[in-house]
Design a protein around this motif. Structure first.
Motif, PDB file in Angstrom:
ATOM      1  N   ARG A  58       0.840  -1.192   0.000  1.00 40.58           N
ATOM      2  CA  ARG A  58       0.000   0.000   0.000  1.00 40.58           C
ATOM      3  C   ARG A  58       0.875   1.242   0.000  1.00 40.58           C
ATOM      4  NH1 ARG A  58      -5.364  -0.068   3.515  1.00 40.58           N
ATOM      5  NH2 ARG A  58      -5.829   1.402   1.838  1.00 40.58           N
ATOM      6  N   LEU A  59       0.358   2.315  -0.582  1.00 32.67           N
ATOM      7  CA  LEU A  59       1.088   3.569  -0.627  1.00 32.67           C
ATOM      8  C   LEU A  59       1.464   4.036   0.782  1.00 32.67           C
ATOM      9  CD1 LEU A  59      -0.788   5.675  -3.340  1.00 32.67           C
ATOM     10  CD2 LEU A  59       1.583   4.870  -3.423  1.00 32.67           C
ATOM     11  N   GLU A  60       2.656   4.561   0.910  1.00 30.96           N
ATOM     12  CA  GLU A  60       3.179   5.069   2.173  1.00 30.96           C
ATOM     13  C   GLU A  60       3.362   3.981   3.223  1.00 30.96           C
ATOM     14  OE1 GLU A  60       4.172   8.071   2.064  1.00 30.96           O
ATOM     15  OE2 GLU A  60       3.164   8.573   0.189  1.00 30.96           O
ATOM     16  N   SER A  61       3.351   2.718   2.817  1.00 29.01           N
ATOM     17  CA  SER A  61       3.566   1.637   3.777  1.00 29.01           C
ATOM     18  C   SER A  61       5.016   1.659   4.244  1.00 29.01           C
ATOM     19  CB  SER A  61       3.243   0.287   3.142  1.00 29.01           C
ATOM     20  OG  SER A  61       3.575  -0.771   4.036  1.00 29.01           O
ATOM     21  N   PRO A  62       5.255   1.594   5.565  1.00 30.08           N
ATOM     22  CA  PRO A  62       6.637   1.659   6.064  1.00 30.08           C
ATOM     23  C   PRO A  62       7.467   0.427   5.704  1.00 30.08           C
ATOM     24  CG  PRO A  62       5.117   1.173   7.852  1.00 30.08           C
ATOM     25  CD  PRO A  62       4.264   1.495   6.658  1.00 30.08           C
ATOM     26  N   ILE A  63       6.821  -0.652   5.293  1.00 33.41           N
ATOM     27  CA  ILE A  63       7.560  -1.879   5.001  1.00 33.41           C
ATOM     28  C   ILE A  63       8.261  -1.819   3.647  1.00 33.41           C
ATOM     29  CG2 ILE A  63       5.747  -3.188   3.809  1.00 33.41           C
ATOM     30  CD1 ILE A  63       6.590  -5.624   5.467  1.00 33.41           C
ATOM     31  N   ILE A  64       7.872  -0.885   2.790  1.00 31.61           N
ATOM     32  CA  ILE A  64       8.462  -0.787   1.451  1.00 31.61           C
ATOM     33  C   ILE A  64       9.970  -0.597   1.526  1.00 31.61           C
ATOM     34  CG2 ILE A  64       8.608   0.664  -0.606  1.00 31.61           C
ATOM     35  CD1 ILE A  64       6.286  -1.108  -0.735  1.00 31.61           C
ATOM     36  N   LYS A  65      10.413   0.325   2.365  1.00 35.84           N
ATOM     37  CA  LYS A  65      11.838   0.612   2.497  1.00 35.84           C
ATOM     38  C   LYS A  65      12.602  -0.622   2.957  1.00 35.84           C
ATOM     39  CE  LYS A  65      15.508   3.304   2.809  1.00 35.84           C
ATOM     40  NZ  LYS A  65      16.151   3.911   1.632  1.00 35.84           N
ATOM     41  N   ASN A  66      12.069  -1.315   3.963  1.00 37.00           N
ATOM     42  CA  ASN A  66      12.747  -2.507   4.485  1.00 37.00           C
ATOM     43  C   ASN A  66      12.784  -3.626   3.444  1.00 37.00           C
ATOM     44  OD1 ASN A  66      13.115  -1.198   6.942  1.00 37.00           O
ATOM     45  ND2 ASN A  66      11.189  -1.978   7.792  1.00 37.00           N
ATOM     46  N   LEU A  67      11.706  -3.762   2.678  1.00 36.37           N
ATOM     47  CA  LEU A  67      11.688  -4.787   1.632  1.00 36.37           C
ATOM     48  C   LEU A  67      12.736  -4.491   0.563  1.00 36.37           C
ATOM     49  CD1 LEU A  67       7.835  -5.329   1.120  1.00 36.37           C
ATOM     50  CD2 LEU A  67       9.457  -6.979   2.050  1.00 36.37           C
ATOM     51  N   SER A  68      12.866  -3.229   0.188  1.00 33.55           N
ATOM     52  CA  SER A  68      13.856  -2.861  -0.821  1.00 33.55           C
ATOM     53  C   SER A  68      15.270  -3.151  -0.343  1.00 33.55           C
ATOM     54  CB  SER A  68      13.723  -1.374  -1.176  1.00 33.55           C
ATOM     55  OG  SER A  68      12.480  -1.117  -1.807  1.00 33.55           O
ATOM     56  N   VAL A  69      15.550  -2.829   0.906  1.00 37.69           N
ATOM     57  CA  VAL A  69      16.879  -3.111   1.461  1.00 37.69           C
ATOM     58  C   VAL A  69      17.141  -4.610   1.485  1.00 37.69           C
ATOM     59  CG1 VAL A  69      18.298  -2.965   3.543  1.00 37.69           C
ATOM     60  CG2 VAL A  69      16.928  -0.991   2.824  1.00 37.69           C
ATOM     61  N   ALA A  70      16.144  -5.395   1.874  1.00 37.42           N
ATOM     62  CA  ALA A  70      16.310  -6.851   1.914  1.00 37.42           C
ATOM     63  C   ALA A  70      16.568  -7.407   0.516  1.00 37.42           C
ATOM     64  CB  ALA A  70      15.066  -7.495   2.528  1.00 37.42           C
ATOM     65  N   ILE A  71      15.871  -6.885  -0.488  1.00 38.83           N
ATOM     66  CA  ILE A  71      16.079  -7.345  -1.871  1.00 38.83           C
ATOM     67  C   ILE A  71      17.490  -7.021  -2.339  1.00 38.83           C
ATOM     68  CG2 ILE A  71      15.402  -6.917  -4.263  1.00 38.83           C
ATOM     69  CD1 ILE A  71      12.513  -6.627  -3.239  1.00 38.83           C
ATOM     70  N   LEU A  72      17.971  -5.822  -2.036  1.00 43.63           N
ATOM     71  CA  LEU A  72      19.331  -5.446  -2.412  1.00 43.63           C
ATOM     72  C   LEU A  72      20.362  -6.318  -1.714  1.00 43.63           C
ATOM     73  CD1 LEU A  72      19.036  -1.539  -2.415  1.00 43.63           C
ATOM     74  CD2 LEU A  72      19.186  -3.059  -4.390  1.00 43.63           C
ATOM     75  N   GLN A  73      20.125  -6.653  -0.465  1.00 40.06           N
ATOM     76  CA  GLN A  73      21.050  -7.531   0.264  1.00 40.06           C
ATOM     77  C   GLN A  73      21.086  -8.927  -0.356  1.00 40.06           C
ATOM     78  OE1 GLN A  73      19.497  -7.260   4.255  1.00 40.06           O
ATOM     79  NE2 GLN A  73      20.782  -5.478   4.776  1.00 40.06           N
ATOM     80  N   LEU A  74      19.926  -9.438  -0.736  1.00 40.92           N
ATOM     81  CA  LEU A  74      19.879 -10.757  -1.377  1.00 40.92           C
ATOM     82  C   LEU A  74      20.583 -10.730  -2.730  1.00 40.92           C
ATOM     83  CD1 LEU A  74      16.191 -11.813  -0.591  1.00 40.92           C
ATOM     84  CD2 LEU A  74      18.273 -12.783   0.400  1.00 40.92           C
ATOM     85  N   SER A  75      20.434  -9.630  -3.451  1.00 37.96           N
ATOM     86  CA  SER A  75      21.097  -9.499  -4.746  1.00 37.96           C
ATOM     87  C   SER A  75      22.609  -9.453  -4.588  1.00 37.96           C
ATOM     88  CB  SER A  75      20.593  -8.253  -5.467  1.00 37.96           C
ATOM     89  OG  SER A  75      21.261  -8.070  -6.693  1.00 37.96           O
ATOM     90  N   GLU A  76      23.081  -8.661  -3.630  1.00 39.03           N
ATOM     91  CA  GLU A  76      24.524  -8.540  -3.413  1.00 39.03           C
ATOM     92  C   GLU A  76      25.138  -9.836  -2.915  1.00 39.03           C
ATOM     93  OE1 GLU A  76      24.719  -5.306  -0.712  1.00 39.03           O
ATOM     94  OE2 GLU A  76      24.199  -3.780  -2.201  1.00 39.03           O
ATOM     95  N   ALA A  77      24.361 -10.643  -2.218  1.00 36.66           N
ATOM     96  CA  ALA A  77      24.870 -11.926  -1.706  1.00 36.66           C
ATOM     97  C   ALA A  77      24.780 -13.048  -2.735  1.00 36.66           C
ATOM     98  CB  ALA A  77      24.100 -12.308  -0.440  1.00 36.66           C
ATOM     99  N   GLY A  78      24.195 -12.759  -3.913  1.00 36.92           N
ATOM    100  CA  GLY A  78      24.075 -13.786  -4.945  1.00 36.92           C
ATOM    101  C   GLY A  78      22.888 -14.715  -4.774  1.00 36.92           C
ATOM    102  N   GLU A  79      22.028 -14.429  -3.813  1.00 33.13           N
ATOM    103  CA  GLU A  79      20.884 -15.312  -3.567  1.00 33.13           C
ATOM    104  C   GLU A  79      19.868 -15.239  -4.705  1.00 33.13           C
ATOM    105  OE1 GLU A  79      20.290 -17.553  -1.248  1.00 33.13           O
ATOM    106  OE2 GLU A  79      22.290 -17.218  -0.413  1.00 33.13           O
ATOM    107  N   LEU A  80      19.633 -14.044  -5.239  1.00 31.09           N
ATOM    108  CA  LEU A  80      18.666 -13.917  -6.333  1.00 31.09           C
ATOM    109  C   LEU A  80      19.149 -14.651  -7.578  1.00 31.09           C
ATOM    110  CD1 LEU A  80      17.529 -10.182  -6.033  1.00 31.09           C
ATOM    111  CD2 LEU A  80      16.443 -12.233  -5.099  1.00 31.09           C
ATOM    112  N   ALA A  81      20.453 -14.564  -7.865  1.00 33.14           N
ATOM    113  CA  ALA A  81      21.007 -15.289  -9.021  1.00 33.14           C
ATOM    114  C   ALA A  81      20.892 -16.796  -8.818  1.00 33.14           C
ATOM    115  CB  ALA A  81      22.464 -14.890  -9.239  1.00 33.14           C
ATOM    116  N   TYR A  82      21.112 -17.247  -7.584  1.00 34.98           N
ATOM    117  CA  TYR A  82      20.978 -18.675  -7.292  1.00 34.98           C
ATOM    118  C   TYR A  82      19.538 -19.149  -7.484  1.00 34.98           C
ATOM    119  CZ  TYR A  82      20.162 -22.839  -4.518  1.00 34.98           C
ATOM    120  OH  TYR A  82      19.745 -24.076  -4.103  1.00 34.98           O
ATOM    121  N   LEU A  83      18.590 -18.372  -6.991  1.00 42.70           N
ATOM    122  CA  LEU A  83      17.181 -18.753  -7.135  1.00 42.70           C
ATOM    123  C   LEU A  83      16.777 -18.807  -8.605  1.00 42.70           C
ATOM    124  CD1 LEU A  83      15.444 -16.753  -4.237  1.00 42.70           C
ATOM    125  CD2 LEU A  83      16.026 -19.185  -4.318  1.00 42.70           C
ATOM    126  N   GLN A  84      17.284 -17.859  -9.400  1.00 44.28           N
ATOM    127  CA  GLN A  84      16.935 -17.867 -10.820  1.00 44.28           C
ATOM    128  C   GLN A  84      17.531 -19.085 -11.523  1.00 44.28           C
ATOM    129  OE1 GLN A  84      17.487 -14.149 -12.753  1.00 44.28           O
ATOM    130  NE2 GLN A  84      16.864 -14.886 -14.764  1.00 44.28           N
TER     131      GLN A  84
END
Length: 463
Positions: A343-369
């Motif tokens: 939802r718009l202005e949801s405080p969880i958006i920022k935390n989700l974005s940070v978590a996605i970037l962390q998974l990307s930097e750790a290679g987890e997203l590439a592994y899942l793909q």
């Protein structure tokens, strides 16, 4: 007592609210392979694994349900949203996790995270829609290194035949008065004739020459067998050479029908584009009513042939991995990303974005793909690969051994004759062998001069 009772009720209410806030995150998704798939009563796939990893990082629990209308989310003329985006807007879901394309319209209606996957728009076709044969396609069965090895083997064999014919007394018995039958030019011609299975005479008389020639014949037969076998495989797999390499090729032809998903961001890309090529593609799809209602329909029509399915490259790559008779064009346009919606202005958006970037930097997203996009067509690709030198190293070794054996036999034949001559003339064996070698490898111009002088002497005697 009343105060204690009210305090207890307030404490329990806060505890319950906090627990419910963590355990009741409602997640909406849509069935699409391999993002979300049904496995019995459970759901699995790339998005489910991603959701699990994000939940571990942010420490929340969730309940997943499938979107009611099986739609991603589109805004109608009245401004109302359907699909997963609509559920998030209406508060029926807290998050939407799926291959949900990040667009300007959706960004206005809901909050979107950083993309967890990049994609674009490309073309899916059946493999047998191929371009005309190239001028040098007949060279594709062998790699460049293999062709170089064959040429070197050919030249080496020709030189070896010429040397053996000069050294062996059984092949050239009178070097003083006769010319060698196997000159370098004739040896090159002889080896070429054997390589094409045509033959070119005369054939060697000495054992050493025959050993060299038999080794070359065996090498030629195996090389030709590999060549024609791989040529057949490469012709059956020439699908990667597409007549439609990109969207301009697609727009400029009228033989192959093409279309994309109706009411999709892909269709909106062509509709809103100012590029004349993309506009022509959109107008053609609208005019011919070639839009499809689902990915499965687009893939099915592409497999039937004479249809190019336009879709997001990541989804098309999955189709290629699952259906070995399909191939994706190399051109990718309109790069965009898949995001999680809240939802718009949801405080969880920022935390989700940070978590996605962390998974990307750790290679987890590439592994899942790589886990969910694993291809089942690797064997078919290997069949069409060019033959590498290491695949034929055994035959190169056999040829080298044959040439070496022939050379040794020629030297032994000459040594045997030199020993016999040394015994008859009662001189040193080494002296006779040296003279024989010098006679057989002397300068050609000197030989020609002596032969001319001998012919002149004979004519003088006749006169």
């Amino acid at each position: 007592m009343l105060f204690v009772f009210l305090s207890s009720v307030w404490f329990l209410f806060n505890i319950g609210t906090s627990t419910a806030g963590q355990s009741d995150l409602r997640i909406t998704t849509i069935l699409q392979e391999p993002y979300t798939m049904s496995k019995g009563s459970q759901l699995e796939g790339f998005c489910m694994d991603l959701l699990s990893e994000v939940a571990k990082k942010l420490d929340f629990r969730y309940i997943v349900h499938l979107v009611k209308d099986a739609s991603y989310g589109r805004q109608d003329d009245n401004g109302h949203w359907n699909g997963m985006v609509g559920e998030v807007v209406r508060g029926e879901a807290d998050l939407a996790i799926a291959p949900l394309t990040l667009t300007a319209a959706r960004e206005k209606a809901v909050g979107m995270t950083k993309p967890f996957m990049q994609t674009g728009i490309s073309i899916l076709l059946r493999k047998d829609i191929s371009e005309g044969t190239g001028f040098f396609d007949f060279l594709t069965p062998f790699s460049a290194e293999t062709w170089a090895g064959i040429i070197i083997a050919y030249l080496g064999t020709a030189v070896c035949i010429s040397i053996v014919a000069r050294v062996s007394p059984s092949e050239w018995s009178q070097p003083e008065s006769e010319r060698s039958t196997f000159s370098l030019a004739h040896s090159l011609w002889y080896a070429a004739g054997a390589l094409t299975l045509q033959g070119a005479g005369p054939h060697p008389n000495a054992l050493s020459g025959r050993v060299v020639c038999c080794s070359w014949w065996l090498f030629a037969v195996v090389i030709l067998a590999c060549y024609f076998s791989n040529l057949s495989s490469s012709k059956s797999a020439e699908s990667t050479q597409l007549s439609v390499k990109g969207f301009e090729d697609l727009a400029n032809q009228d033989v192959i029908e093409y279309g994309c998903l109706s009411a999709s961001s892909t269709l909106a890309f062509f509709k809103n584009s100012d590029n004349p090529v993309y506009r022509r593609i959109y107008e053609h799809m609208e005019r011919s009513q070639s839009l499809v209602s689902s990915m499965d329909e687009g893939i099915r029509r592409a497999k039937e042939g004479n249809f190019a399915f336009i879709g997001e490259s990541v989804s098309l790559d999955l189709a290629v991995a699952r259906h070995c008779d399909l191939v994706r064009a190399h051109e990718v346009v309109g790069m965009r990303g898949y995001s999680i919606a809240a939802r718009l202005e949801s405080p969880i958006i920022k935390n989700l974005s940070v978590a996605i970037l962390q998974l990307s930097e750790a290679g987890e997203l590439a592994y899942l793909q790589s886990k969910w996009w694993a291809s089942s067509c690797m064997v078919d690709k290997a069949k069409a690969a060019a033959v590498q030198p290491h695949s034929l190293k055994g035959m190169f070794v056999v040829l080298a051994l044959g040439l070496t054996l022939g050379m040794l036999l020629a030297i032994l034949e000459l040594a045997s004759r030199s020993r016999s001559s040394a015994v008859e003339q009662k001189i040193s064996f080494c002296r006779v062998l040296t003279e024989e070698l010098g006679l057989r490898f002397r300068n050609k111009s000197n030989s020609a001069t002596k032969r001319a002088e001998e012919l002149a002497d004979k004519e003088t005697e006749k006169a």
